[in-house]
Design a protein around this motif. Structure first.
Motif, PDB file in Angstrom:
ATOM      1  N   ARG A 157       3.266  72.930 -22.437  1.00  0.00           N
ATOM      2  CA  ARG A 157       2.702  73.902 -23.376  1.00  0.00           C
ATOM      3  C   ARG A 157       3.329  73.447 -24.066  1.00  0.00           C
ATOM      4  O   ARG A 157       4.409  73.362 -24.395  1.00  0.00           O
ATOM      5  CB  ARG A 157       3.316  75.436 -22.935  1.00  0.00           C
ATOM      6  CG  ARG A 157       1.872  75.790 -22.030  1.00  0.00           C
ATOM      7  CD  ARG A 157       2.297  76.815 -21.756  1.00  0.00           C
ATOM      8  NE  ARG A 157       2.408  78.137 -22.437  1.00  0.00           N
ATOM      9  CZ  ARG A 157       2.591  79.915 -22.399  1.00  0.00           C
ATOM     10  NH1 ARG A 157       3.307  79.809 -21.110  1.00  0.00           N
ATOM     11  NH2 ARG A 157       2.483  80.045 -23.375  1.00  0.00           N
ATOM     12  N   SER A 158       3.096  73.785 -25.767  1.00  0.00           N
ATOM     13  CA  SER A 158       3.703  73.251 -27.016  1.00  0.00           C
ATOM     14  C   SER A 158       5.047  74.611 -27.312  1.00  0.00           C
ATOM     15  O   SER A 158       6.164  73.904 -27.610  1.00  0.00           O
ATOM     16  CB  SER A 158       2.830  73.571 -28.341  1.00  0.00           C
ATOM     17  OG  SER A 158       3.286  73.501 -29.670  1.00  0.00           O
ATOM     18  N   ALA A 159       4.613  75.961 -27.314  1.00  0.00           N
ATOM     19  CA  ALA A 159       5.700  76.885 -27.615  1.00  0.00           C
ATOM     20  C   ALA A 159       7.081  75.693 -26.081  1.00  0.00           C
ATOM     21  O   ALA A 159       8.425  76.071 -26.720  1.00  0.00           O
ATOM     22  CB  ALA A 159       5.774  77.880 -26.819  1.00  0.00           C
ATOM     23  N   ARG A 211      11.116  61.789 -33.174  1.00  0.00           N
ATOM     24  CA  ARG A 211       9.591  60.728 -32.607  1.00  0.00           C
ATOM     25  C   ARG A 211       8.852  62.438 -31.911  1.00  0.00           C
ATOM     26  O   ARG A 211       7.815  62.263 -32.015  1.00  0.00           O
ATOM     27  CB  ARG A 211       9.560  59.826 -31.758  1.00  0.00           C
ATOM     28  CG  ARG A 211      10.234  58.698 -32.545  1.00  0.00           C
ATOM     29  CD  ARG A 211       9.803  57.124 -31.551  1.00  0.00           C
ATOM     30  NE  ARG A 211      10.868  57.402 -30.352  1.00  0.00           N
ATOM     31  CZ  ARG A 211      11.661  56.768 -29.931  1.00  0.00           C
ATOM     32  NH1 ARG A 211      12.363  56.183 -31.262  1.00  0.00           N
ATOM     33  NH2 ARG A 211      12.381  56.889 -28.968  1.00  0.00           N
ATOM     34  N   THR A 212       9.453  62.863 -31.150  1.00  0.00           N
ATOM     35  CA  THR A 212       8.673  63.692 -30.286  1.00  0.00           C
ATOM     36  C   THR A 212       8.539  65.478 -31.420  1.00  0.00           C
ATOM     37  O   THR A 212       7.379  66.046 -30.586  1.00  0.00           O
ATOM     38  CB  THR A 212       9.785  65.051 -29.411  1.00  0.00           C
ATOM     39  OG1 THR A 212       9.860  63.807 -28.543  1.00  0.00           O
ATOM     40  CG2 THR A 212       8.397  65.828 -28.782  1.00  0.00           C
ATOM     41  N   VAL A 213       9.187  65.268 -32.016  1.00  0.00           N
ATOM     42  CA  VAL A 213       8.949  67.118 -33.271  1.00  0.00           C
ATOM     43  C   VAL A 213       7.758  66.689 -33.761  1.00  0.00           C
ATOM     44  O   VAL A 213       7.396  67.406 -34.172  1.00  0.00           O
ATOM     45  CB  VAL A 213      10.091  67.066 -33.979  1.00  0.00           C
ATOM     46  CG1 VAL A 213       9.801  68.124 -34.729  1.00  0.00           C
ATOM     47  CG2 VAL A 213      11.146  67.869 -32.948  1.00  0.00           C
ATOM     48  N   PHE A 214       6.887  64.559 -34.553  1.00  0.00           N
ATOM     49  CA  PHE A 214       6.972  64.939 -35.297  1.00  0.00           C
ATOM     50  C   PHE A 214       5.086  64.064 -35.061  1.00  0.00           C
ATOM     51  O   PHE A 214       4.935  63.482 -35.611  1.00  0.00           O
ATOM     52  CB  PHE A 214       7.099  63.738 -37.018  1.00  0.00           C
ATOM     53  CG  PHE A 214       8.509  64.711 -36.888  1.00  0.00           C
ATOM     54  CD1 PHE A 214       8.248  65.765 -37.964  1.00  0.00           C
ATOM     55  CD2 PHE A 214       9.872  64.806 -37.004  1.00  0.00           C
ATOM     56  CE1 PHE A 214       8.900  66.740 -38.798  1.00  0.00           C
ATOM     57  CE2 PHE A 214      10.695  65.057 -37.787  1.00  0.00           C
ATOM     58  CZ  PHE A 214      10.156  66.815 -39.037  1.00  0.00           C
ATOM     59  N   ALA A 215       5.258  63.497 -33.421  1.00  0.00           N
ATOM     60  CA  ALA A 215       4.090  63.020 -33.029  1.00  0.00           C
ATOM     61  C   ALA A 215       2.530  63.547 -33.444  1.00  0.00           C
ATOM     62  O   ALA A 215       2.875  65.224 -33.537  1.00  0.00           O
ATOM     63  CB  ALA A 215       4.465  63.595 -31.569  1.00  0.00           C
ATOM     64  N   PHE A 220       7.536  74.484 -36.972  1.00  0.00           N
ATOM     65  CA  PHE A 220       6.552  73.889 -35.964  1.00  0.00           C
ATOM     66  C   PHE A 220       6.320  75.200 -35.726  1.00  0.00           C
ATOM     67  O   PHE A 220       5.322  75.787 -34.964  1.00  0.00           O
ATOM     68  CB  PHE A 220       6.133  72.751 -35.464  1.00  0.00           C
ATOM     69  CG  PHE A 220       6.177  71.291 -35.852  1.00  0.00           C
ATOM     70  CD1 PHE A 220       5.171  71.013 -36.681  1.00  0.00           C
ATOM     71  CD2 PHE A 220       7.214  70.745 -36.563  1.00  0.00           C
ATOM     72  CE1 PHE A 220       4.515  70.529 -37.238  1.00  0.00           C
ATOM     73  CE2 PHE A 220       7.332  69.577 -36.744  1.00  0.00           C
ATOM     74  CZ  PHE A 220       5.450  69.095 -37.002  1.00  0.00           C
ATOM     75  N   ILE A 221       7.672  76.174 -34.572  1.00  0.00           N
ATOM     76  CA  ILE A 221       7.259  77.672 -33.932  1.00  0.00           C
ATOM     77  C   ILE A 221       6.363  78.471 -34.914  1.00  0.00           C
ATOM     78  O   ILE A 221       5.526  79.210 -34.298  1.00  0.00           O
ATOM     79  CB  ILE A 221       8.597  77.837 -33.652  1.00  0.00           C
ATOM     80  CG1 ILE A 221       9.515  76.873 -32.800  1.00  0.00           C
ATOM     81  CG2 ILE A 221       8.349  78.566 -32.787  1.00  0.00           C
ATOM     82  CD1 ILE A 221      10.715  76.872 -32.295  1.00  0.00           C
TER      83      ILE A 221
END
Length: 328
Positions: A171-173, A158-162, A254-255
């Motif tokens: 921060r996203s990184a 859920r966190t990765v594909f939110a 995503f990275i």
């Protein structure tokens, strides 16, 4: 510690032979050499040391000497988020079950409570019953840990594909790095659980091949059920491993996207800055003959030209969706 687990009574430490009288399950927890020697003297058998329990060959983990069966397996332990795997040994005599372990385990504590309460629907004072019940308790505990891993992976998914980050200040990184750490921990845990399940499965197959439960139809049925439970959990581990790999690939993707966005921003800034710099350089040349040198509006013309060279690329990049939100 050298512990005795009597039926219907609380666990107590063994300091002399009388302390183990009429006790079926003897438990050596992080034993010292003196405690191992005391147990060997009391039982009249030789117990394996830790280095022997850590052997990986099947012939070293499951063997029989006379009427004594020696078994060992790696068992995963998860406490406060710290993952460890320690060897666990089981020595089965006609009237005793001796376990050797170098850490505390929830499964063993549950087994001890069952014995102290004596609320089971079978005779826990019987060695074969006690042995298979311990194996069942271990498998149940591994299933609980696997369920927790599944819930953790669902949360990571859920966190990765939110669609939006739960906290814009994060921060996203950093969020993706934390996700990678959690995926690594989940991958290590599932791998360790698989080793533990394989150890239980091999013990069950060895006891079946050794005809340890011969003429005990009920125990043979429970042993087959145990084997099916282990097989189903192993399939679940394979599924969890595939999910970990999928989430790992998605996180790395995503990275990569974030890195590309960073490079895209640098490209925009570089392109936008190059053109006005070029114009400033052209009109800063000190040639004697320059058409705009004596022009009244030459200075303002150069400034507007530089501003236009900034605005036009920004508009083009915005139209292509490189930055900003066109719908706003």
């Amino acid at each position: 510690m050298f512990l005795a687990h009597p039926v219907g009574q609380p666990v107590h430490e063994i300091l002399a032979a009388d302390d183990a009288k009429n006790v079926t399950w003897l438990d050596l927890v992080e034993p010292t050499e003196d405690e191992i020697r005391l147990s060997e003297t009391m039982l009249g058998i030789t117990l394996p040391r830790r280095d022997a329990l850590e052997e990986i060959e099947s012939s070293s983990r499951h063997y029989k000497r006379g009427d004594v069966i020696y078994l060992s397996m790696p068992l995963v332990r998860m406490v406060d988020g710290v993952l460890t795997t320690w060897p666990v040994g089981m020595v089965i005599t006609p009237d005793k079950l001796i376990t050797l372990r170098y850490a505390s385990y929830t499964a063993f504590e549950t087994m001890s409570r069952d014995l102290a309460a004596d609320n089971a629907d079978f005779a826990l004072s019987d060695v074969p019953e006690l042995t298979i019940h311990l194996l069942e308790t271990i498998v149940n505990r591994l299933a609980d840990i696997l369920e927790n891993v599944g819930h953790a992976l669902d949360a990571i998914s859920r966190t990765v594909f939110a669609a939006k980050r739960p906290n814009r200040r994060v921060r996203s990184a950093e969020l993706l790095r934390q996700t990678l750490r959690e995926l690594g921990e989940s991958g290590d845990l599932t791998s360790s659980i698989r080793e533990s399940l394989l150890g239980v499965d091999r013990i069950g197959m060895y006891l079946g091949d050794a005809r340890y439960f011969e003429f005990r139809d009920t125990l043979q049925m429970r042993l087959r059920i145990l084997g099916r439970d282990v097989a189903s959990l192993s399939d679940y581990v394979v599924q969890m491993t595939a999910k970990v790999q999928f989430l790992l690939d998605a996180t790395l993707g995503f990275i990569s996207i974030d890195q590309n966005n960073g490079m895209k921003l640098l490209t925009v800034v570089s392109f936008v800055g190059i053109t006005p710099t070029l114009l400033a350089g052209v009109y800063g040349m000190n040639f004697k003959v320059m058409p705009e040198l004596d022009w009244r509006y030459g200075y303002y013309y150069a400034l507007c030209l530089m501003l236009a060279s900034v605005a036009v690329p920004l508009f083009i990049f915005w139209r292509r969706g490189w930055f900003g939100d066109r719908s706003s």
